[in-house]
Design a protein around this motif. Structure first.
Motif, PDB file in Angstrom:
ATOM      1  N   TYR A   1      -4.377   6.780  -2.681  1.00  0.00           N
ATOM      2  CA  TYR A   1      -3.763   5.586  -2.098  1.00  0.00           C
ATOM      3  C   TYR A   1      -3.794   4.496  -3.157  1.00  0.00           C
ATOM      4  CZ  TYR A   1      -4.103   7.743   2.483  1.00  0.00           C
ATOM      5  OH  TYR A   1      -3.962   8.595   3.547  1.00  0.00           O
ATOM      6  N   GLY A   2      -2.841   3.594  -3.093  1.00  0.00           N
ATOM      7  CA  GLY A   2      -2.817   2.500  -4.047  1.00  0.00           C
ATOM      8  C   GLY A   2      -2.463   1.185  -3.387  1.00  0.00           C
ATOM      9  N   CYS A   3      -3.099   0.129  -3.868  1.00  0.00           N
ATOM     10  CA  CYS A   3      -2.835  -1.243  -3.430  1.00  0.00           C
ATOM     11  C   CYS A   3      -2.322  -2.011  -4.644  1.00  0.00           C
ATOM     12  CB  CYS A   3      -4.125  -1.879  -2.914  1.00  0.00           C
ATOM     13  SG  CYS A   3      -4.009  -3.646  -2.549  1.00  0.00           S
ATOM     14  N   ARG A   4      -1.151  -2.635  -4.510  1.00  0.00           N
ATOM     15  CA  ARG A   4      -0.607  -3.471  -5.593  1.00  0.00           C
ATOM     16  C   ARG A   4      -0.448  -4.895  -5.075  1.00  0.00           C
ATOM     17  NH1 ARG A   4       2.104  -2.812 -10.177  1.00  0.00           N
ATOM     18  NH2 ARG A   4       2.597  -0.631  -9.765  1.00  0.00           N
TER      19      ARG A   4
ATOM     20  N   CYS B   1       5.421  -0.030  -4.836  1.00  0.00           N
ATOM     21  CA  CYS B   1       4.646   1.121  -4.374  1.00  0.00           C
ATOM     22  C   CYS B   1       5.588   2.262  -4.015  1.00  0.00           C
ATOM     23  CB  CYS B   1       3.841   0.767  -3.120  1.00  0.00           C
ATOM     24  SG  CYS B   1       2.496  -0.405  -3.390  1.00  0.00           S
ATOM     25  N   ASP B   2       5.234   3.467  -4.425  1.00  0.00           N
ATOM     26  CA  ASP B   2       5.945   4.663  -3.969  1.00  0.00           C
ATOM     27  C   ASP B   2       5.332   5.079  -2.642  1.00  0.00           C
ATOM     28  OD1 ASP B   2       7.634   4.860  -6.135  1.00  0.00           O
ATOM     29  OD2 ASP B   2       6.416   6.332  -7.186  1.00  0.00           O
ATOM     30  N   ASN B   3       6.104   5.769  -1.831  1.00  0.00           N
ATOM     31  CA  ASN B   3       5.615   6.250  -0.542  1.00  0.00           C
ATOM     32  C   ASN B   3       4.899   5.137   0.214  1.00  0.00           C
ATOM     33  OD1 ASN B   3       6.495   8.960  -1.045  1.00  0.00           O
ATOM     34  ND2 ASN B   3       4.748   9.147  -2.420  1.00  0.00           N
ATOM     35  N   GLN B   4       5.579   4.012   0.327  1.00  0.00           N
ATOM     36  CA  GLN B   4       4.981   2.815   0.919  1.00  0.00           C
ATOM     37  C   GLN B   4       4.549   3.043   2.355  1.00  0.00           C
ATOM     38  OE1 GLN B   4       6.295  -1.227  -0.241  1.00  0.00           O
ATOM     39  NE2 GLN B   4       7.023  -1.319   1.855  1.00  0.00           N
ATOM     40  N   LEU B   5       3.354   2.520   2.682  1.00  0.00           N
ATOM     41  CA  LEU B   5       2.788   2.653   4.020  1.00  0.00           C
ATOM     42  C   LEU B   5       2.879   1.354   4.807  1.00  0.00           C
ATOM     43  CD1 LEU B   5      -0.467   4.523   3.006  1.00  0.00           C
ATOM     44  CD2 LEU B   5       1.652   5.522   3.901  1.00  0.00           C
ATOM     45  N   ILE B   6       2.686   0.234   4.085  1.00  0.00           N
ATOM     46  CA  ILE B   6       2.674  -1.088   4.717  1.00  0.00           C
ATOM     47  C   ILE B   6       2.732  -2.129   3.599  1.00  0.00           C
ATOM     48  CG2 ILE B   6       0.144  -1.271   4.756  1.00  0.00           C
ATOM     49  CD1 ILE B   6       0.397  -2.587   7.538  1.00  0.00           C
ATOM     50  N   SER B   7       3.300  -3.299   3.892  1.00  0.00           N
ATOM     51  CA  SER B   7       3.320  -4.363   2.882  1.00  0.00           C
ATOM     52  C   SER B   7       3.256  -5.723   3.568  1.00  0.00           C
ATOM     53  CB  SER B   7       4.564  -4.259   1.992  1.00  0.00           C
ATOM     54  OG  SER B   7       5.726  -4.588   2.712  1.00  0.00           O
ATOM     55  N   THR B   8       2.987  -6.746   2.750  1.00  0.00           N
ATOM     56  CA  THR B   8       2.963  -8.121   3.239  1.00  0.00           C
ATOM     57  C   THR B   8       3.812  -8.988   2.326  1.00  0.00           C
ATOM     58  OG1 THR B   8       1.183  -9.131   1.921  1.00  0.00           O
ATOM     59  CG2 THR B   8       0.507  -7.753   3.768  1.00  0.00           C
ATOM     60  N   ASP B   9       4.127 -10.172   2.812  1.00  0.00           N
ATOM     61  CA  ASP B   9       4.801 -11.163   1.980  1.00  0.00           C
ATOM     62  C   ASP B   9       3.784 -12.141   1.396  1.00  0.00           C
ATOM     63  OD1 ASP B   9       4.060 -12.790   4.107  1.00  0.00           O
ATOM     64  OD2 ASP B   9       6.109 -13.282   4.712  1.00  0.00           O
ATOM     65  N   GLY B  10       2.516 -11.796   1.494  1.00  0.00           N
ATOM     66  CA  GLY B  10       1.432 -12.661   1.034  1.00  0.00           C
ATOM     67  C   GLY B  10       0.767 -13.416   2.165  1.00  0.00           C
TER      68      GLY B  10
ATOM     69  N   TRP C   1       0.858  -1.172   0.000  1.00  0.00           N
ATOM     70  CA  TRP C   1       0.000   0.000   0.000  1.00  0.00           C
ATOM     71  C   TRP C   1       0.896   1.223   0.000  1.00  0.00           C
ATOM     72  CZ3 TRP C   1      -5.132   0.894  -0.390  1.00  0.00           C
ATOM     73  CH2 TRP C   1      -5.989  -0.194  -0.272  1.00  0.00           C
ATOM     74  N   GLY C   2       0.567   2.193  -0.852  1.00  0.00           N
ATOM     75  CA  GLY C   2       1.354   3.410  -0.907  1.00  0.00           C
ATOM     76  C   GLY C   2       0.481   4.636  -1.075  1.00  0.00           C
ATOM     77  N   ARG C   3       1.061   5.807  -0.845  1.00  0.00           N
ATOM     78  CA  ARG C   3       0.383   7.090  -1.068  1.00  0.00           C
ATOM     79  C   ARG C   3       0.699   7.557  -2.470  1.00  0.00           C
ATOM     80  NH1 ARG C   3      -1.378  10.599   3.389  1.00  0.00           N
ATOM     81  NH2 ARG C   3      -2.352  11.691   1.669  1.00  0.00           N
ATOM     82  N   GLY C   4      -0.272   8.186  -3.110  1.00  0.00           N
ATOM     83  CA  GLY C   4      -0.082   8.698  -4.459  1.00  0.00           C
ATOM     84  C   GLY C   4      -0.375   7.634  -5.500  1.00  0.00           C
ATOM     85  N   ARG C   5      -0.091   7.983  -6.747  1.00  0.00           N
ATOM     86  CA  ARG C   5      -0.320   7.054  -7.858  1.00  0.00           C
ATOM     87  C   ARG C   5       0.636   5.881  -7.781  1.00  0.00           C
ATOM     88  NH1 ARG C   5      -3.924   7.815 -10.930  1.00  0.00           N
ATOM     89  NH2 ARG C   5      -4.723   9.619 -11.976  1.00  0.00           N
ATOM     90  N   LEU C   6       0.151   4.715  -8.188  1.00  0.00           N
ATOM     91  CA  LEU C   6       1.013   3.542  -8.212  1.00  0.00           C
ATOM     92  C   LEU C   6       1.952   3.604  -9.412  1.00  0.00           C
ATOM     93  CD1 LEU C   6      -1.540   0.735  -7.358  1.00  0.00           C
ATOM     94  CD2 LEU C   6       0.382   1.472  -5.952  1.00  0.00           C
ATOM     95  N   PRO C   7       3.233   3.343  -9.199  1.00  0.00           N
ATOM     96  CA  PRO C   7       4.174   3.302 -10.320  1.00  0.00           C
ATOM     97  C   PRO C   7       4.042   1.983 -11.081  1.00  0.00           C
ATOM     98  CG  PRO C   7       5.300   2.812  -8.281  1.00  0.00           C
ATOM     99  CD  PRO C   7       3.875   3.149  -7.917  1.00  0.00           C
TER     100      PRO C   7
END
Length: 128
Positions: free
Chosen positions: A105-108, A57-66, A47-53
């Motif tokens: 916000y973006g979720c990849r 994720c740019d400006n990453q807020l949090i992530s998982t390994d799945g 999850w990041g702030r702004g448009r997803l590249p």
């Protein structure tokens, strides 16, 4: 080769977009889910702030390994993944909203296989 490039551009640029509204002091959840039974666990979710590249994720807020949150990627305890990761629910909950939380916000989801990544964009408005 041209067909592969075109498919790559179409896949990378495809993105679902939603609007969300929250109130200051309240919590808001931005929904991001995928079919874990069909696709298997995502290799990475961020999850990041702004448009997803084009990747990550740019400006990453949090992530998982799945399977679990990678704690060192969490920039604030206000960002939580409260859904069932084992069921493909990687929705972001932002606790105690402030006006400064408004924005994109973006979720990849990095799904194993060629051209399987999923992207979701949100425009969050915060009201008093």
């Amino acid at each position: 080769m041209k067909v592969l490039l075109l498919l790559t551009l179409l896949t990378v640029s495809g993105c679902d977009s939603s609007r969300a509204v929250g109130q200051t002091g309240q919590n808001v959840t931005l929904t991001c889910k995928y079919d874990i039974i069909k696709n298997g666990a995502a290799q990475n979710v961020c999850w990041g702030r702004g448009r997803l590249p084009r990747s990550r994720c740019d400006n990453q807020l949090i992530s998982t390994d799945g399977y679990k949150v990678i704690e060192e990627t969490r920039v604030s305890s206000r960002y939580q993944l409260l859904g069932r990761l084992d069921k493909g629910d990687v929705s972001l909950t932002i606790l105690n909203l402030t006006k400064e939380d408004a924005g994109k916000y973006g979720c990849r989801l990095e799904i194993p296989g060629w051209f399987n990544d999923e992207k979701y964009q949100f425009d969050l408005s915060v009201e008093r």
